[in-house]
Design an enzyme around this catalytic site. Structure first.
Site, short mmCIF file in Angstrom:
data_model
loop_
_atom_site.label_atom_id
_atom_site.label_comp_id
_atom_site.label_asym_id
_atom_site.label_seq_id
_atom_site.Cartn_x
_atom_site.Cartn_y
_atom_site.Cartn_z
N HIS A 109 0.85 -1.19 0.00
CA HIS A 109 0.00 0.00 0.00
C HIS A 109 0.89 1.24 0.00
O HIS A 109 1.96 1.22 0.61
CB HIS A 109 -0.89 0.00 1.25
CG HIS A 109 -2.04 0.94 1.13
ND1 HIS A 109 -1.95 2.27 1.43
CD2 HIS A 109 -3.31 0.72 0.72
CE1 HIS A 109 -3.12 2.83 1.20
NE2 HIS A 109 -3.96 1.92 0.77
N ASP B 8 -7.97 -5.48 0.36
CA ASP B 8 -8.48 -6.33 -0.72
C ASP B 8 -8.06 -7.78 -0.60
O ASP B 8 -8.54 -8.62 -1.34
CB ASP B 8 -8.00 -5.79 -2.07
CG ASP B 8 -8.69 -4.50 -2.39
OD1 ASP B 8 -9.86 -4.37 -2.02
OD2 ASP B 8 -8.05 -3.62 -2.99
N1 ACO Z 1 4.22 -7.64 -4.73
C1 ACO Z 1 5.56 -7.63 -4.92
N2 ACO Z 1 6.33 -6.53 -4.81
C2 ACO Z 1 5.71 -5.36 -4.53
C3 ACO Z 1 4.30 -5.30 -4.31
C4 ACO Z 1 3.56 -6.49 -4.41
N3 ACO Z 1 2.22 -6.49 -4.23
N4 ACO Z 1 3.94 -4.03 -4.03
C5 ACO Z 1 5.08 -3.31 -4.07
N5 ACO Z 1 6.14 -4.12 -4.35
C6 ACO Z 1 7.57 -3.72 -4.42
C7 ACO Z 1 7.84 -2.98 -5.72
O1 ACO Z 1 8.33 -3.87 -6.72
C8 ACO Z 1 8.91 -2.00 -5.28
O2 ACO Z 1 10.15 -2.68 -5.23
P1 ACO Z 1 11.51 -1.86 -5.57
O3 ACO Z 1 11.62 -0.78 -4.55
O4 ACO Z 1 12.56 -2.90 -5.46
O5 ACO Z 1 11.34 -1.33 -6.97
C9 ACO Z 1 8.52 -1.64 -3.85
O6 ACO Z 1 7.77 -2.77 -3.38
C10 ACO Z 1 7.66 -0.38 -3.75
O7 ACO Z 1 6.58 -0.49 -4.67
P2 ACO Z 1 5.92 0.75 -5.40
O8 ACO Z 1 5.15 0.25 -6.58
O9 ACO Z 1 6.97 1.80 -5.63
O10 ACO Z 1 4.94 1.27 -4.26
P3 ACO Z 1 3.66 2.16 -4.47
O11 ACO Z 1 3.42 2.82 -3.17
O12 ACO Z 1 3.83 3.05 -5.66
O13 ACO Z 1 2.52 1.10 -4.82
C11 ACO Z 1 0.68 -0.36 -4.67
C12 ACO Z 1 1.52 0.72 -3.97
C13 ACO Z 1 0.23 0.13 -6.05
C14 ACO Z 1 -0.57 -0.65 -3.83
C15 ACO Z 1 1.56 -1.65 -4.82
O14 ACO Z 1 1.94 -2.11 -3.53
C16 ACO Z 1 0.82 -2.76 -5.59
O15 ACO Z 1 0.87 -2.77 -6.82
N6 ACO Z 1 0.16 -3.71 -4.87
C17 ACO Z 1 -0.62 -4.75 -5.52
C18 ACO Z 1 -1.99 -4.20 -5.95
C19 ACO Z 1 -2.91 -3.96 -4.78
O16 ACO Z 1 -3.09 -4.81 -3.91
N7 ACO Z 1 -3.54 -2.77 -4.78
C20 ACO Z 1 -4.53 -2.41 -3.76
C21 ACO Z 1 -4.11 -1.19 -3.01
S1 ACO Z 1 -5.22 -0.87 -1.70
C22 ACO Z 1 -6.58 -0.20 -2.45
O17 ACO Z 1 -6.56 0.47 -3.43
C23 ACO Z 1 -7.80 -0.52 -1.79
#
Ligand code: ACO
Length: 431
Positions: free
Chosen positions: A308, A366
Site C-alpha cells: 500500500h 483487498d
Molecule cells: N508484490 C511484490 N512486490 C511489490 C508489491 C507487491 N504487491 N507491491 C510493491 N512491491 C515492491 C515494488 O516492486 C517496489 O520494489 P523496488 O523498490 O525494489 O522497486 C517496492 O515494493 C515499492 O513499490 P511501489 O510500486 O513503488 O509502491 P507504491 O506505493 O507506488 O505502490 C501499490 C503501492 C500500487 C498498492 C503496490 O503495492 C501494488 O501494486 N500492490 C498490488 C496491488 C494492490 O493490492 N492494490 C490495492 C491497493 S489498496 C486499495 O486500493 C484498496
C-alpha cells in the site's frame, strides 16, 4: 488551514526563501509551497504525489506506520464493530455521530431515494450483455446528470445535499442492476423495508420466481464490507473526484470519474485481481513459485492484495476483514474453502519472507474481501462495483468539503518538461 507556527528556508543559487510549515492536528508537518513559483520561479517535482498534500481535510486520517485509520477521529475497528454503514456515512458527510433522531431522518431519506428513473433502465439494456459492471457503472452514474437536473448546480448547498443523498441511495441499485443485466435476470426494484445492505443483497440475489430471505449474518458482513471501504483520504480515485470537481463539473460526472479511476488493478480492481490470483495459485504447494515470481525484478507479477502506498504496517481494515471472512465462511459451511486456505498460507509465507518485510509489504483490505464476496455468491467482476458503491460516500464527503471551501481553485499541476525545444516545421517532402 492549520496555523503557521514554523517555517523552513529554501536556498536556490544563494537566494533564500522562507516557506511556511503548517502543523496538522495529526501527522507530519506540511511545507506550504503555494507561493514558491511566484517568489522563486521554480516548480516542485513529485510524480505520484508521494510527498505532496493536495488539500486540507478534516474527514479521514491515516497513520501508515502505526496502521491506523480514523474517520472524523473514530478508529475504523470501532466503527466496523459498533456502528453500521449508514451511520458512518452520516459521520463522514456531517462530521459528527448522529443522534438517534438525526440517524432516523438520514436513513429514511436514503431509503426513499433508492429508486432510479425508469428511463435509466434503457441505459442498462443498451450495453452488451458481457459488459463489465464497472463499465456500466461509469456510464450510468455519469448519465444521472441527464436525469436529475435539480441537483447539478454545485453553487447551491441544497442541490449539493440532494445530489449526495441520491448518489448514496442509488448506487446499490445501479450496481445490482449491472449485475442482473450481466447474468440475464430481471432487474429487482429496491425495497424500503430492508436495510441498506439487505436491500442490496436482495436486489442482487432475489428473483421473481421464488422468495428470497436475506440472511442477517450475510447482511451484517455486507454492511461491514461497505463500512471498511467508506473513505480513505486522498487516494487515487478520491483525488480524481476532487480534480474533476475543481473545474466545476456536476456531481454525477465527478463520481463517474472516481469510478473510472477505482477500476484499475493497482487500486479498487485489486480485489478482483487478488481472487483471480488466489485461484490461479490453486493449492498451497504452488505458493513458493508465486512468491518467487513476486520477488523477481524481471517478472511484472505482483502479489495482489499486498502493499500500500500509505500503510507500511498492517492495513487495519484487513484485520477486520480477515475476521469477517472466518465468520462468513463458517456460516456458509465453507470453512475448508481451498481459496481461503491458499490466502492464509500465502499471507504467512509473505509475512515471513525478508523481501516483503524489508519493503514493508503487508496485506491490504483487498486481500480478504474477495474471499468473502465470492463465498456470498458474487462473481469476481462485481467486487470492484461493490467497492465503488461503498466508497461513494467518501468521494461525496470529500467533494462537499472541497466545494464548501471558499478558497478552492481549479487543480492544475505543472510539469518537468523534457521534450524538444522550439523548432521549425519541416514540409513533408523534406522529411
Ligand atoms: N508484490 C511484490 N512486490 C511489490 C508489491 C507487491 N504487491 N507491491 C510493491 N512491491 C515492491 C515494488 O516492486 C517496489 O520494489 P523496488 O523498490 O525494489 O522497486 C517496492 O515494493 C515499492 O513499490 P511501489 O510500486 O513503488 O509502491 P507504491 O506505493 O507506488 O505502490 C501499490 C503501492 C500500487 C498498492 C503496490 O503495492 C501494488 O501494486 N500492490 C498490488 C496491488 C494492490 O493490492 N492494490 C490495492 C491497493 S489498496 C486499495 O486500493 C484498496
Amino acid at each position: 488551514m492549520a496555523e503557521e507556527n514554523k517555517s523552513a528556508t529554501l536556498t536556490i543559487d544563494g537566494q533564500s526563501y522562507e516557506l511556511p510549515l503548517h502543523s496538522p492536528t495529526a501527522g507530519p508537518d506540511v511545507l506550504d509551497i503555494r507561493k514558491l513559483y511566484a517568489q522563486a520561479g521554480v516548480f516542485t517535482y513529485d510524480p505520484g504525489f508521494t510527498s505532496t498534500a493536495s488539500c486540507d481535510s478534516t474527514i479521514t486520517f491515516i497513520d501508515g506506520v502505526k496502521g491506523e485509520l480514523l474517520h472524523r477521529g473514530y478508529p475504523i475497528d470501532q466503527l466496523a464493530g459498533k456502528s453500521h454503514y449508514l451511520e458512518v456515512c452520516y459521520l463522514l458527510l456531517y462530521g459528527a455521530l448522529p443522534t438517534a433522531a438525526e440517524l432516523e431522518t438520514f436513513e429514511s431519506t436514503i431509503t426513499r431515494h433508492t429508486m432510479i428513473h425508469e428511463q435509466m433502465y434503457n441505459f442498462f439494456r443498451g450495453f452488451r450483455r458481457d459488459a463489465h459492471p464497472m463499465a456500466i457503472m461509469v456510464g450510468v452514474v455519469g448519465a444521472m446528470a441527464a436525469f436529475y437536473h435539480d441537483s447539478t448546480d454545485i453553487s447551491d448547498p441544497v442541490q449539493r445535499e440532494i445530489a449526495s443523498h441520491r448518489l448514496i441511495a442509488k448506487m446499490p441499485t445501479i450496481a445490482a442492476n449491472a449485475y442482473k443485466y450481466s447474468i440475464g435476470q430481471p432487474f429487482v426494484y429496491p425495497r424500503n423495508d430492508l436495510d441498506y445492505a439487505g436491500n442490496f443483497l436482495n436486489m442482487c440475489f432475489s428473483v421473481p420466481a421464488e422468495e428470497y430471505q436475506v440472511d442477517p449474518i450475510l447482511s451484517r458482513a455486507m454492511d461491514r464490507i461497505f463500512t471498511l471501504h467508506a473513505d480513505h483520504e486522498q487516494n487515487a480515485s478520491t483525488s480524481t473526484v476532487r480534480l474533476a470537481s475543481s473545474s466545476g463539473a456536476n456531481p454525477f460526472a465527478c463520481i463517474a470519474a472516481g469510478i473510472a479511476c477505482l477500476w484499475g488493478p493497482a487500486h479498487g480492481g485489486a480485489n478482483q485481481a487478488c481472487l483471480e490470483m488466489l485461484k490461479e495459485i490453486g493449492s498451497v504447494d504452488r505458493i513458493p513459485e508465486f512468491i518467487a515470481r513476486a520477488k523477481d525484478k524481471d517478472d511484472p507479477f505482483r502479489l495482489m492484495g499486498f502493499g500500500h502506498r500509505v500503510y507500511k504496517n498492517f492495513d487495519p481494515r484487513a484485520t477486520v476483514m480477515k475476521q469477517s471472512a472466518d465468520e462468513v465462511l463458517d456460516l456458509l459451511g465453507v470453512e475448508n474453502n481451498p481459496i481461503l486456505a491458499v490466502a492464509k498460507e500465502l499471507e504467512q509465507a509473505a509475512l515471513n519472507d525478508p523481501y516483503f518485510a524489508e519493503k514493508k509489504l503487508f496485506p491490504n483490505v483487498d486481500f480478504y474481501s474477495g474471499v468473502i464476496l465470492e463465498a456470498m455468491g458474487f462473481p469476481t467482476s462485481m467486487f470492484t462495483p461493490i467497492f465503488a458503491l461503498s466508497r461513494t460516500v467518501g468521494w461525496i464527503s470529500q467533494w462537499k468539503e472541497q466545494l464548501s471551501d471558499p478558497a478552492h481553485k481549479i487543480g492544475r499541476p505543472r510539469q518537468l518538461y523534457l521534450g524538444e525545444t522550439e523548432r521549425d516545421y519541416v514540409d513533408i517532402e523534406n522529411r
